[in-house]
Scaffold this motif. Structure first.
Motif, short mmCIF file in Angstrom:
data_model
loop_
_atom_site.label_atom_id
_atom_site.label_comp_id
_atom_site.label_asym_id
_atom_site.label_seq_id
_atom_site.Cartn_x
_atom_site.Cartn_y
_atom_site.Cartn_z
N CYS A 218 -6.36 -10.75 -13.80
CA CYS A 218 -6.06 -10.89 -13.33
C CYS A 218 -7.04 -13.00 -13.06
O CYS A 218 -6.49 -13.76 -12.83
N THR B 218 0.25 -12.59 -8.08
CA THR B 218 0.27 -10.74 -7.87
C THR B 218 1.87 -11.11 -6.66
O THR B 218 1.08 -11.98 -5.22
N ILE C 126 3.72 -9.20 -11.37
CA ILE C 126 2.74 -10.11 -11.91
C ILE C 126 3.37 -11.40 -12.29
O ILE C 126 4.06 -11.33 -13.90
N VAL D 208 -4.45 -10.10 -5.23
CA VAL D 208 -4.63 -8.99 -6.61
C VAL D 208 -5.25 -8.01 -5.81
O VAL D 208 -4.24 -7.02 -5.81
#
Length: 238
Positions: free
Chosen positions: A37, A48, A62, A214
């Motif tokens: 990511c 996210t 996502i 994330v």
């Protein structure tokens, strides 16, 4: 004109078997996803969200965007190579693109807006009835003026509509940034009484997503952050 962007919403559901893996292995697998990511986010838009506690059929979303499809494709190829994805499935997937709205009386951004994220993102695919497209353009404009006027009463909500005609099954993907989900609830209830609502064919499933980093979104999958907090509290009480 500013460059248009493709936008991809990927919703993941993690299998219970993953949560039974040793903590060290789960941490290693989460680190792989974080790295994938972060690499994409260096050059493109990525956000996210956690859906733990808001949906029963998916855990993580996502949201990616890029001027072409290739970076989004390559990101998902890399993501699929992560060990965690061996324990996950894509529960929902929506592809769309930005374009100028024919109804807006203000300039609309064609790229994701940095720094305007709400604490929550409510997302759903949408289809209009075919009768809508057979209305004269001026009639659709009249109907949408009421819709837009209602929306502007709710100042804490930022609308992000993208278009999927020919790209995916739905016609639109509608996403709303907000800090108060109850304000969004009130907005949707108010919009039910508008004329534009009678031309909606479908706008489900609806996803209430909690924005987070994330790492935090991944920690919500196994409660690792919560476990660490409980252990820290227990140590403080000794």
């Amino acid at each position: 004109m500013a460059q248009r962007h493709f936008v991809k919403y990927t919703f993941l559901a993690v299998a219970p078997e993953w949560r039974r893996l040793p903590a060290a292995e789960r941490a290693r697998q989460k680190a792989e996803v974080v790295a994938a990511c972060e690499d994409f986010a260096e050059r493109h838009f990525l956000r996210t969200y956690s859906l733990v506690g808001t949906r029963g059929d998916c855990d993580l979303m996502i949201r990616t965007a890029a001027p072409t499809l290739e970076p989004i494709h390559e990101f998902h190829v890399v993501l699929n190579q992560c060990a965690l994805l061996g324990y996950a499935r894509i529960a929902y997937s929506y592809l769309s693109a930005t374009k100028p709205s024919p109804y807006a009386d203000r300039p609309q951004p064609l790229a994701p807006r940095e720094g305007q994220d709400g604490r929550y993102l409510v997302v759903y695919p949408m289809w209009k009835k075919r009768e809508w497209y057979r209305l004269p353009a001026e009639e659709r404009m009249r109907i949408m003026r009421e819709h837009i006027e209602v929306g502007r009463r709710f100042t804490g909500i930022d609308t992000n509509t993208t278009y999927s005609f020919g790209l995916d099954d739905q016609e639109f993907v509608v996403a709303f940034d907000c800090d108060d989900p109850l304000e969004f609830l009130d907005l949707v209830e108010t919009l039910r009484a508008t004329e534009s609502s009678s031309y909606t064919r479908s706008e489900t499933p609806i996803f209430t997503c909690i924005r987070c980093s994330v790492s935090r979104a991944l920690d919500a999958l196994d409660g690792e952050r919560a476990v660490a907090a409980v252990e820290e509290l227990a140590r403080e009480r000794r």
